[in-house]
Design an enzyme around this catalytic site. Structure first.
Site, PDB file in Angstrom:
ATOM      1  N   SER A 174       2.606  -0.404   2.793  1.00 51.73           N
ATOM      2  CA  SER A 174       1.601  -0.966   1.909  1.00 51.73           C
ATOM      3  C   SER A 174       1.298   0.031   0.784  1.00 51.73           C
ATOM      4  O   SER A 174       2.184   0.424   0.053  1.00 51.73           O
ATOM      5  CB  SER A 174       0.360  -1.338   2.733  1.00 51.73           C
TER       6      SER A 174
ATOM      7  N   HIS B 161       4.329  -5.046   1.144  1.00 54.09           N
ATOM      8  CA  HIS B 161       3.841  -6.421   1.293  1.00 54.09           C
ATOM      9  C   HIS B 161       2.815  -6.703   0.207  1.00 54.09           C
ATOM     10  O   HIS B 161       2.506  -5.829  -0.601  1.00 54.09           O
ATOM     11  CB  HIS B 161       3.267  -6.684   2.699  1.00 54.09           C
TER      12      HIS B 161
END
Length: 202
Positions: A106, A131
């Site tokens: 992330s 993501h």
């Protein structure tokens, strides 16, 4: 990294240095900071971001021409906190070399890609994951709609930056970040998040 957080990692080793003026002891992280090494370990939040930003600015003031090494082992966290680190990395004069040791997911992966081009590394058994932005709005419908618009704008902004940092087409980045997208170190190199996978120091 704050003293409380470093204590949570277990017993922090102390390093004793001797000089003509006597002995001085440092915790291991402070000693490595003298060598221009910064760590991001654990979640990206306002506290960790403030500490990383302060260390980046301090090292720039010490020597604006010498590279800074930024070691990352983080599952990600707050977008706004991470963007404070990202913007500071781009703002300061020294190149920031990034290295993934363990896991960069992330916002951790985003910051890994944010290092100076040609100076982004991963250890061979590290994992990297990208993501889309996460959000959780509550309250009145109008407020939720406002937050949703902001999250979508942030998602587009981060996809655009990641495409620029990796050299991937924006449409590919959009598709890949729709869900958790895990990569080995070599796959992250092929993707453009890192420039080199290193097993030993050169």
């Amino acid at each position: 990294m704050s003293a409380l957080e470093t204590q949570a990692l277990g017993m922090i080793p102390m390093v004793i240095e001797q000089s003509g003026r006597g002995e001085r002891s440092y915790d291991i992280y402070s000693r490595l900071l003298k060598e221009r090494v910064i760590f991001l370990v654990g979640e990206v939040n306002d506290q960790t971001a403030n500490l990383v930003v302060a260390q980046l600015l301090f090292l720039e003031s010490e020597n604006p021409d010498k590279d800074i090494s930024f070691y990352i082992n983080s599952p990600g966290g707050s977008v706004t906190a991470g963007m404070a680190i990202y913007d500071t990395m781009q703002f300061i004069k020294p190149d920031v070399s990034t290295l993934c040791c363990g896991f960069a997911a992330s916002m951790g992966a985003f910051l890994l890609a944010a290092g100076a081009k040609g100076k982004r590394y991963s250890l061979p058994n590290s994992k990297i994951m990208i993501h889309q932005v996460l959000g959780g709005a509550r309250g009145q419908a109008t407020d939720i709609e406002i937050h949703a618009r902001d999250i979508l704008r942030t998602k587009d902004q981060m996809n655009r930056i990641l495409a620029e940092r990796t050299g991937q087409p924006i449409e590919k980045v959009k598709a890949d970040t729709e869900r958790d997208y895990f990569m080995t170190a070599d796959e992250a190199k092929d993707y453009g998040i890192v420039d080199q996978v290193i097993a030993k120091r050169p």
